[in-house]
Design an enzyme around this catalytic site. Structure first.
Site, PDB file in Angstrom:
ATOM      1  CE  LYS A  67       0.800  -8.300  -5.118  1.00 18.88           C
ATOM      2  NZ  LYS A  67       1.622  -7.868  -6.251  1.00 18.88           N
ATOM      3  CG  ASP A  79      -8.268  -7.916  -3.567  1.00 18.10           C
ATOM      4  OD1 ASP A  79      -8.054  -8.986  -4.174  1.00 18.10           O
ATOM      5  OD2 ASP A  79      -7.856  -6.816  -3.972  1.00 18.10           O
ATOM      6  NE  ARG A 115      -5.412  -8.358  -1.242  1.00 19.10           N
ATOM      7  CZ  ARG A 115      -5.207  -7.177  -0.683  1.00 19.10           C
ATOM      8  NH1 ARG A 115      -5.178  -7.073   0.630  1.00 19.10           N
ATOM      9  NH2 ARG A 115      -5.039  -6.097  -1.418  1.00 19.10           N
TER      10      ARG A 115
END
Length: 437
Positions: free
Chosen positions: A417, A317, A392
């Protein structure tokens, strides 16, 4: 019509204090444990990330004969799905919440109902077959409603366990493994989980096991086998630490600023979250991390970037954040461990390649190795960033406003989110924001 946001930053210095929301990863695990324990496990410092709010709403909702009504509030703490399941449900729609899809797939096999679990169109493109096969191996009854191997799925609860030994590939998604570990103690025969091959995102599995231990659930982990016997939960409150994934964007901002002094309250040095490794990674870019006063202080120091290879297998991530920083600085680094990026909210590799091309940078893929070519890098006057329905992507490219006069980010609400206050927090440290409809 999507609502875009235009970012500017006249000063290249960044100073301030930023209060981050609770970790989405920790919160989602804690919510499942709260439900499985019939409320013995309590959740403190609930994340306001949309994914966590969605999961909380599902697990704490009133269920009608026709459908599950998803609450968007967090004021029903302590309630659990088990006590609410008195009437049949036809469908649960989790939208784009990938973690909720995986965790609920396992969780719902233990409930005394038949449920269709579905999500957004992108969710229907994200594979679930490996987890379904593992659950079927335990005795679960799960069918595919549309496409084999993908949501939506029909789950018939009251799993009749026929074995406690199953195997699952370790290099696809740690969330499949976590989904199984979370329900293990409630299985009548417990669980002996054999992990096949290399384990990706290992810190996320370690987080799961540590949170289970805090909730009174013991385990053993020998080589590639994790065993959890049938056992009960303890009464405990799980405090959710602020989100290190969210903190990573502030490290990126510090790395691209001329001067930076930031304080992020609540973050701890020895965190359950694997993404806390951002402190070590960003030290390569001159960002120091000092833990004191109940948080972490970030400071920019002049330092040449020397490190050329980044293995992101255990923190995927962070990939977009780190790759964009390297590209913006013209640092031709090489990256490995990006295999899971193609099955995230979007194909993150392709999305990065498309958007980096707008500043003249290439992300070249050779097998499982990715290398930046910054030989034609340019800093345009204005930059438009497509986000591909991926939170992201929006947050990884936002720091470029320190280098580009005007950065327009597509679909500003996409950040809800995981980090709903992101734009507001940018504004608090001097970024200019303008909403474009």
């Amino acid at each position: 019509m999507k609502q875009n946001i235009i970012l500017t930053k006249k000063s290249k210095s960044v100073h301030g204090t930023v209060h981050l929301t609770g970790s989405k990863s920790e919160c989602n695990r804690a919510l499942i444990l709260e439900a499985l324990s019939n409320g013995k496990v309590k959740v403190e410092n609930m994340s306001d990330a949309a994914d966590a709010v969605t999961l909380a709403g599902i697990l704490r909702a009133e269920i009608s004969d026709k459908r599950l009504e998803i609450s968007k509030t967090n004021n029903s703490a302590g309630r659990n799905l088990t006590s609410d399941l008195q009437s049949p449900i036809s469908e649960i729609d989790i939208g784009p919440a990938g973690t909720a899809m995986r965790f609920l797939t396992a969780y719902l096999t233990l409930q005394d109902e038949e449920v269709i679990l579905t999500g957004s169109e992108r969710m229907k493109e994200r594979p679930i077959g490996i987890l379904v096969d593992a659950l079927r191996g335990l005795g679960a009854e799960i069918d595919y409603v549309e496409k084999e191997g993908f949501p939506p799925i029909k789950i018939k609860g009251s799993l009749a366990q026929r074995t406690n030994k199953i195997s699952i590939k370790g290099n696809i998604s740690s969330q499949y493994i976590t989904a199984l570990l979370l329900i293990a103690a409630r299985l009548p025969l417990g669980l002996e989980l054999h992990i096949e091959g290399e384990l990706t995102s290992r810190p996320y599995v370690e987080m799961t096991l540590e949170m289970l231990m805090r909730a009174g659930i013991g385990h053993s982990w020998r080589e590639n086998v994790i065993s959890i016997p049938h056992q009960g939960f303890s009464e405990v409150s799980l405090h959710i630490e602020p989100d290190w994934s969210a903190a990573s964007y502030w490290y990126a901002i510090a790395a691209l600023a001329d001067e930076a002094e930031l304080f992020l309250p609540g973050l701890i040095q020895y965190s359950l979250q694997g993404d806390s490794v951002i402190t070590e990674i960003m030290a390569n870019f001159g960002i120091t991390s000092q833990f004191k006063d109940g948080g972490v202080y970030l400071q920019k120091e002049a330092k040449p970037v020397v490190r050329r290879i980044f293995d992101l297998k255990e923190c995927p991530d962070l990939a977009q954040t780190i790759i964009v920083v390297c590209a913006a600085l013209g640092h031709e680094a090489t990256f490995t461990g990006l295999e899971t990026l193609k099955i995230k909210e979007t194909d993150r590799v392709k999305a990065l390649q498309n958007e980096l091309a707008k500043i003249g940078v290439k992300l070249i893929e050779k097998g499982q190795v990715y290398k930046l070519d910054c030989s034609e890098k340019l800093i345009p006057e204005r930059l438009f960033v497509n986000t591909y329905d991926d939170h992201r992507m929006a947050m990884a490219f936002a720091p470029l406003a320190l280098l580009v006069n005007e950065v327009e980010i597509e679909d500003a609400p996409v950040v809800e989110k995981s980090y709903p206050a992101f734009w507001k927090d940018l504004e608090s440290v001097g970024f200019g924001l303008k909403i474009k409809h």
